[in-house]
Write an enzyme that holds these catalytic residues in place. Structure first.
Site, PDB file in Angstrom:
ATOM      1  N   ASP A  63      51.084 -84.311  33.172  1.00 13.20           N
ATOM      2  CA  ASP A  63      50.107 -83.793  32.220  1.00 13.20           C
ATOM      3  C   ASP A  63      50.556 -82.381  31.797  1.00 13.20           C
ATOM      4  O   ASP A  63      51.416 -82.241  30.939  1.00 13.20           O
ATOM      5  CB  ASP A  63      48.743 -83.811  32.932  1.00 13.20           C
ATOM      6  CG  ASP A  63      47.568 -83.428  32.060  1.00 13.20           C
ATOM      7  OD1 ASP A  63      47.567 -82.327  31.519  1.00 13.20           O
ATOM      8  OD2 ASP A  63      46.627 -84.226  31.931  1.00 13.20           O
TER       9      ASP A  63
ATOM     10  N   GLY B  36      47.173 -90.579  43.604  1.00 14.83           N
ATOM     11  CA  GLY B  36      47.234 -91.273  42.319  1.00 14.83           C
ATOM     12  C   GLY B  36      48.314 -92.328  42.164  1.00 14.83           C
ATOM     13  O   GLY B  36      48.129 -93.304  41.442  1.00 14.83           O
TER      14      GLY B  36
ATOM     15  N   LYS C 122      52.051 -87.469  29.329  1.00 17.33           N
ATOM     16  CA  LYS C 122      51.205 -86.929  28.249  1.00 17.33           C
ATOM     17  C   LYS C 122      51.933 -85.716  27.671  1.00 17.33           C
ATOM     18  O   LYS C 122      51.572 -84.575  27.966  1.00 17.33           O
ATOM     19  CB  LYS C 122      49.864 -86.438  28.816  1.00 17.33           C
ATOM     20  CG  LYS C 122      48.892 -87.503  29.304  1.00 17.33           C
ATOM     21  CD  LYS C 122      47.578 -86.797  29.711  1.00 17.33           C
ATOM     22  CE  LYS C 122      46.552 -87.722  30.292  1.00 17.33           C
ATOM     23  NZ  LYS C 122      45.358 -86.995  30.798  1.00 17.33           N
TER      24      LYS C 122
HETATM   25  P1  IMP Z   1      49.684 -81.740  35.965  1.00 16.30           P
HETATM   26  O1  IMP Z   1      50.076 -80.926  37.133  1.00 16.30           O
HETATM   27  O2  IMP Z   1      48.763 -81.015  35.022  1.00 16.30           O
HETATM   28  O3  IMP Z   1      50.864 -82.339  35.210  1.00 16.30           O
HETATM   29  O4  IMP Z   1      48.755 -82.902  36.481  1.00 16.30           O
HETATM   30  C1  IMP Z   1      49.214 -83.964  37.092  1.00 16.30           C
HETATM   31  C2  IMP Z   1      48.111 -84.649  37.892  1.00 16.30           C
HETATM   32  O5  IMP Z   1      46.814 -84.577  37.272  1.00 16.30           O
HETATM   33  C3  IMP Z   1      48.437 -86.101  37.931  1.00 16.30           C
HETATM   34  O6  IMP Z   1      49.299 -86.395  39.006  1.00 16.30           O
HETATM   35  C4  IMP Z   1      47.085 -86.748  38.080  1.00 16.30           C
HETATM   36  O7  IMP Z   1      46.744 -86.852  39.437  1.00 16.30           O
HETATM   37  C5  IMP Z   1      46.136 -85.810  37.388  1.00 16.30           C
HETATM   38  N1  IMP Z   1      45.802 -86.330  36.036  1.00 16.30           N
HETATM   39  C6  IMP Z   1      46.297 -85.913  34.849  1.00 16.30           C
HETATM   40  N2  IMP Z   1      45.784 -86.609  33.816  1.00 16.30           N
HETATM   41  C7  IMP Z   1      44.936 -87.504  34.357  1.00 16.30           C
HETATM   42  C8  IMP Z   1      44.110 -88.552  33.797  1.00 16.30           C
HETATM   43  O8  IMP Z   1      44.045 -88.813  32.573  1.00 16.30           O
HETATM   44  N3  IMP Z   1      43.385 -89.283  34.695  1.00 16.30           N
HETATM   45  C9  IMP Z   1      43.415 -89.053  36.035  1.00 16.30           C
HETATM   46  N4  IMP Z   1      44.181 -88.109  36.597  1.00 16.30           N
HETATM   47  C10 IMP Z   1      44.942 -87.333  35.767  1.00 16.30           C
HETATM   48 MG    MG Z   2      48.717 -87.062  40.922  1.00 18.87          MG
END
Ligand code: IMP
Ligand code: MG
Length: 184
Positions: A106, A48, A135
């Protein structure tokens, strides 16, 4: 279930120019914060962050080493509770100032893992996190204390794509950040 999305249903949320402006502002702050180090290592989190890290590295005016790791936690727009570590091959970082470069924070799960890994296992001298997007409203309770040290945009509970971010491995190549109409 697989959902086919056409490019026509993608609405531009942040244009190339808006992203470039935010990255320039962020780079000015990071330049100042790291002006006294010769040991900066930018760690790009694939896939990403691949565009963000290349734009940010070029906007910085600092000598740095670039490393990449590869993790994954999303399938389509459904977050899976456990992310997978695909590649965590790294040189010794014990005397390095590590700046992790993520696309989005996220739930905070990935960021928590990375901050813990670089601090306690890799034993880097300093560890900070830069994320293109934050977020905060999506943070899970157990990761409530996770906050990127640097971020370009704060957004609500919406799913975005483009500029490195995918929907089901598609649309990473878009130069802007978009949102799929009708998809939360
Ligand atoms: P977390 O571990 O839940 O904080 O997720 C982080 C990962 O989820 C990020 O590095 C992204 O790769 C993916 N991600 C979270 N939100 C989005 C989005 O809105 N679009 C695309 N990928 C997302
Ligand atoms: Mg990611």
């Amino acid at each position: 279930m697989s959902l086919t999305i056409s490019k026509d249903s993608i609405k531009v949320l942040f244009s190339e120019q808006e992203i470039a402006n935010q990255i320039a502002k962020l780079a000015a702050i990071i330049n100042e914060d790291y002006k006294n180090t010769q040991n900066l290592v930018l760690i790009g989190v694939l896939k990403g962050a691949f565009i963000f890290v290349s734009d940010l590295a070029r906007a910085l005016n600092l000598p740095c080493q670039l490393e990449f790791i590869r993790l994954s936690s999303y399938q389509g727009t459904q977050r899976t509770n456990n992310f997978r570590v695909y590649d965590l091959t790294l040189p010794n970082l014990e005397d390095k100032d590590v700046l992790i470069i993520e696309d989005i924070v996220d739930s905070g799960r990935t960021a928590h893992f990375l901050l813990d890994f670089f601090t306690n296992q890799a034993k880097a001298k300093t560890v900070k996190l830069a994320a293109l997007f934050d977020k905060p409203s999506k943070r899970e309770a157990e990761f409530a204390n996770i906050k990127p040290d640097y971020s370009c945009f704060e957004i609500g509970d919406i799913f975005i794509l483009g500029y490195g971010l995918d929907f089901d491995q598609k649309f990473r190549e878009l130069p802007y950040i978009g949102r799929i109409e009708g998809l939360v």
